[in-house]
Design an enzyme around this catalytic site. Structure first.
Site, PDB file in Angstrom:
ATOM      1  N   ASP A   1       8.293 -11.338   2.849  1.00 22.05           N
ATOM      2  CA  ASP A   1       7.930 -10.199   3.674  1.00 22.05           C
ATOM      3  C   ASP A   1       8.354  -8.878   3.059  1.00 22.05           C
ATOM      4  OD1 ASP A   1      10.591  -9.149   5.664  1.00 22.05           O
ATOM      5  OD2 ASP A   1      10.805 -10.719   4.163  1.00 22.05           O
TER       6      ASP A   1
ATOM      7  N   PHE B   1       6.724  -6.369  -6.091  1.00 17.82           N
ATOM      8  CA  PHE B   1       7.325  -6.712  -4.806  1.00 17.82           C
ATOM      9  C   PHE B   1       6.412  -7.727  -4.139  1.00 17.82           C
ATOM     10  CE2 PHE B   1       8.693  -6.667  -0.497  1.00 17.82           C
ATOM     11  CZ  PHE B   1      10.068  -6.598  -0.627  1.00 17.82           C
TER      12      PHE B   1
ATOM     13  N   GLU C   1      14.571 -22.024  -1.877  1.00 17.04           N
ATOM     14  CA  GLU C   1      14.530 -20.564  -1.858  1.00 17.04           C
ATOM     15  C   GLU C   1      13.091 -20.096  -2.004  1.00 17.04           C
ATOM     16  OE1 GLU C   1      15.441 -17.801  -0.934  1.00 17.04           O
ATOM     17  OE2 GLU C   1      17.084 -17.159  -2.204  1.00 17.04           O
ATOM     18  N   ASP C   2      12.803 -18.900  -1.495  1.00 14.34           N
ATOM     19  CA  ASP C   2      11.460 -18.339  -1.653  1.00 14.34           C
ATOM     20  C   ASP C   2      11.302 -17.699  -3.036  1.00 14.34           C
ATOM     21  OD1 ASP C   2      13.134 -16.187  -1.102  1.00 14.34           O
ATOM     22  OD2 ASP C   2      11.985 -15.464   0.609  1.00 14.34           O
TER      23      ASP C   2
ATOM     24  N   LYS D   1      11.542 -14.531 -10.672  1.00 13.80           N
ATOM     25  CA  LYS D   1      11.242 -13.224 -11.254  1.00 13.80           C
ATOM     26  C   LYS D   1      12.336 -12.894 -12.278  1.00 13.80           C
ATOM     27  CE  LYS D   1      10.096 -10.009  -8.245  1.00 13.80           C
ATOM     28  NZ  LYS D   1      10.228  -8.840  -7.317  1.00 13.80           N
TER      29      LYS D   1
ATOM     30  N   ARG E   1       4.510 -11.932   6.158  1.00  9.90           N
ATOM     31  CA  ARG E   1       4.958 -13.321   6.000  1.00  9.90           C
ATOM     32  C   ARG E   1       3.825 -14.318   6.199  1.00  9.90           C
ATOM     33  NH1 ARG E   1      10.436 -13.773   5.600  1.00  9.90           N
ATOM     34  NH2 ARG E   1      11.725 -12.299   6.752  1.00  9.90           N
TER      35      ARG E   1
ATOM     36  N   GLY F   1      12.343 -16.432   4.540  1.00  7.04           N
ATOM     37  CA  GLY F   1      11.227 -16.467   3.604  1.00  7.04           C
ATOM     38  C   GLY F   1      10.817 -17.815   3.055  1.00  7.04           C
TER      39      GLY F   1
ATOM     40  N   ASP G   1      15.275 -13.301  -7.564  1.00  6.90           N
ATOM     41  CA  ASP G   1      15.068 -11.965  -8.108  1.00  6.90           C
ATOM     42  C   ASP G   1      16.268 -11.626  -8.986  1.00  6.90           C
ATOM     43  OD1 ASP G   1      14.858  -9.044  -8.285  1.00  6.90           O
ATOM     44  OD2 ASP G   1      13.381  -9.183  -6.691  1.00  6.90           O
TER      45      ASP G   1
END
Length: 194
Positions: free
Chosen positions: A176, A169, A116-117, A148, A182, A61, A120
């Protein structure tokens, strides 16, 4: 018979796509690149007299974000990759972190930036950072495109954050849902998760 199964699978796939509509654009490609520029300058400033950086990109990601970010850090940069995940094909973290591909670089006494993407729950990055600390890098930080905090179940905090997002989400720009979305050139979300 095989063609009927294939046609049936295509119909199911199309139906699934219709049930997972993409939401509005949260961040455009231009906004993402501008933020990468700001963070790249900040990272370079924080490393001051250092002349080398190892960027560890979390696959898959974070690739698009990493390429934007690396272009904005004016120093000798080496790239490495890691696959660590707690998601699989789900929209919720399983809580079990697995490392499927490890970093190849020697991190001992090196400057290391994990890209990092999205952060969470924080479980995956907490686990990964502990593993990387065992290799005794000189400098170890995390730069995430998205944060997040509403989903955090650990005390993990990224050192550099592109944008903060709500409890959606998130998809697009490398992120993705079961390997789809993506390639969207912006950040959005699945409306079915809203």
């Amino acid at each position: 018979m095989a063609e009927e199964k294939k046609a049936s699978a295509e119909v199911k796939k199309e139906t699934a796509m219709e049930q997972e509509p993409v939401g509005k654009i949260l961040f455009t490609e231009e906004q993402i690149r501008a933020r990468a520029r700001e963070l790249g300058r900040q990272i370079r400033e924080d490393l001051k007299d250092q002349d080398e950086l190892i960027v560890v990109c979390t696959l898959k990601g974070a690739v698009m974000w990493m390429t934007d970010l690396v272009k904005e850090i004016p120093m000798d940069t080496k790239l490495d990759f890691v696959i660590a995940s707690s998601y699989g094909s789900s929209t919720a973290s399983s809580g079990v972190v697995t490392i499927k591909m490890d970093v190849e670089s020697n991190l001992y006494k090196k400057n290391v930036l994990v890209v990092e993407d999205i952060v969470d729950s924080g479980n995956t990055l907490s686990f990964l950072m502990e593993k990387l600390k065992e290799r005794n890098p000189r400098w170890l930080k995390v730069c995430t495109m998205l944060d997040k905090p509403s989903r955090r179940t650990t005390g993990f905090k990224a050192d550099y954050v592109g944008f903060t997002v709500d409890d959606l989400f998130i998809i697009g720009y490398g992120l993705d849902y079961d390997q789809r979305y993506r390639g969207l050139p912006y950040i959005s979300y699945l409306q079915s998760e809203n």
